[in-house]
Design an enzyme around this catalytic site. Structure first.
Site, PDB file in Angstrom:
ATOM      1  N   GLY A  28       0.833  -1.183   0.000  1.00  0.00           N
ATOM      2  CA  GLY A  28       0.000   0.000   0.000  1.00  0.00           C
ATOM      3  C   GLY A  28       0.873   1.240   0.000  1.00  0.00           C
ATOM      4  CE1 TYR A  29       3.411   2.780  -4.042  1.00  0.00           C
ATOM      5  CE2 TYR A  29       1.501   1.341  -4.163  1.00  0.00           C
ATOM      6  CZ  TYR A  29       2.792   1.655  -4.537  1.00  0.00           C
ATOM      7  OH  TYR A  29       3.462   0.828  -5.383  1.00  0.00           O
ATOM      8  CG  LEU A  30       2.438   4.995   4.277  1.00  0.00           C
ATOM      9  CD1 LEU A  30       3.731   4.954   5.069  1.00  0.00           C
ATOM     10  CD2 LEU A  30       1.233   4.930   5.194  1.00  0.00           C
ATOM     11  CG  LEU A  81      -3.486   6.425  -0.263  1.00  0.00           C
ATOM     12  CD1 LEU A  81      -2.790   7.003  -1.482  1.00  0.00           C
ATOM     13  CD2 LEU A  81      -4.553   7.368   0.253  1.00  0.00           C
ATOM     14  CG  ASN A 143       2.798  -2.118  -8.481  1.00  0.00           C
ATOM     15  OD1 ASN A 143       2.502  -3.108  -7.832  1.00  0.00           O
ATOM     16  ND2 ASN A 143       3.382  -2.213  -9.667  1.00  0.00           N
TER      17      ASN A 143
END
Length: 157
Positions: A28-30, A81, A143
């Site tokens: 996941g992405y911060l 997210l 990604n």
């Protein structure tokens, strides 16, 4: 300082698959901005925090650090997210290089992409028969962008 020089291709057949052993990935992405991304990844039983800079051609800055698995799982569930990126990664050797084939699941089901890292941007590269169109410069296949616009929603309003 680290850097990543990578080319990315769609996979057009399953000829790569016999004998391949995959590792499940959740990431996941911060932060996912054009100038930088901050990613949390769990690969098998290992966890990492990765910071990447903006691409300059096929090169970009990359820094990756191991973090505790429990911390990564909390970050994925609480702060990253959604949707998370779910995939199985296979590492294959071809033409003296290690290719990574990502078979996506979840909201990106049906997408299969192969990546290969190079030592320099214009390094000659022998392509396996099972790779198709190069998508290195197509931002839809990053990604980080598959979080906002998952493959399952492409072509849908």
């Amino acid at each position: 300082m680290g850097s990543e020089i990578e080319r990315k291709f769609l996979v057009r057949s399953e000829d790569w698959k016999p004998g391949a052993v995959g590792v499940p990935y959740r990431q996941g992405y911060l932060c996912r901005q054009a100038a930088r991304t901050v990613r949390v990844r769990v690969a098998g039983g290992q966890a990492y925090l990765t910071i990447k800079g903006q691409a300059q051609g096929i090169t970009r800055l990359e820094y990756e650090y191991p973090i505790p698995l429990a911390d990564a799982q909390d970050l994925l569930e609480q702060l990253c997210l959604k949707p998370l990126i779910e995939k199985t990664r296979y590492r294959l050797e071809f033409g003296g290089r290690v290719w990574e084939v990502d078979e996506f699941a979840g909201e990106n089901q049906g997408l299969v992409v192969a990546e290969v890292e190079l030592e320099w941007p214009d390094q000659p590269l022998e392509l396996p028969d099972w790779v198709g169109e190069e998508v290195t410069h197509d931002p839809r296949y990053l990604n980080a962008n598959l979080v906002e616009q998952p493959f399952s929603r492409w072509g849908k309003p």
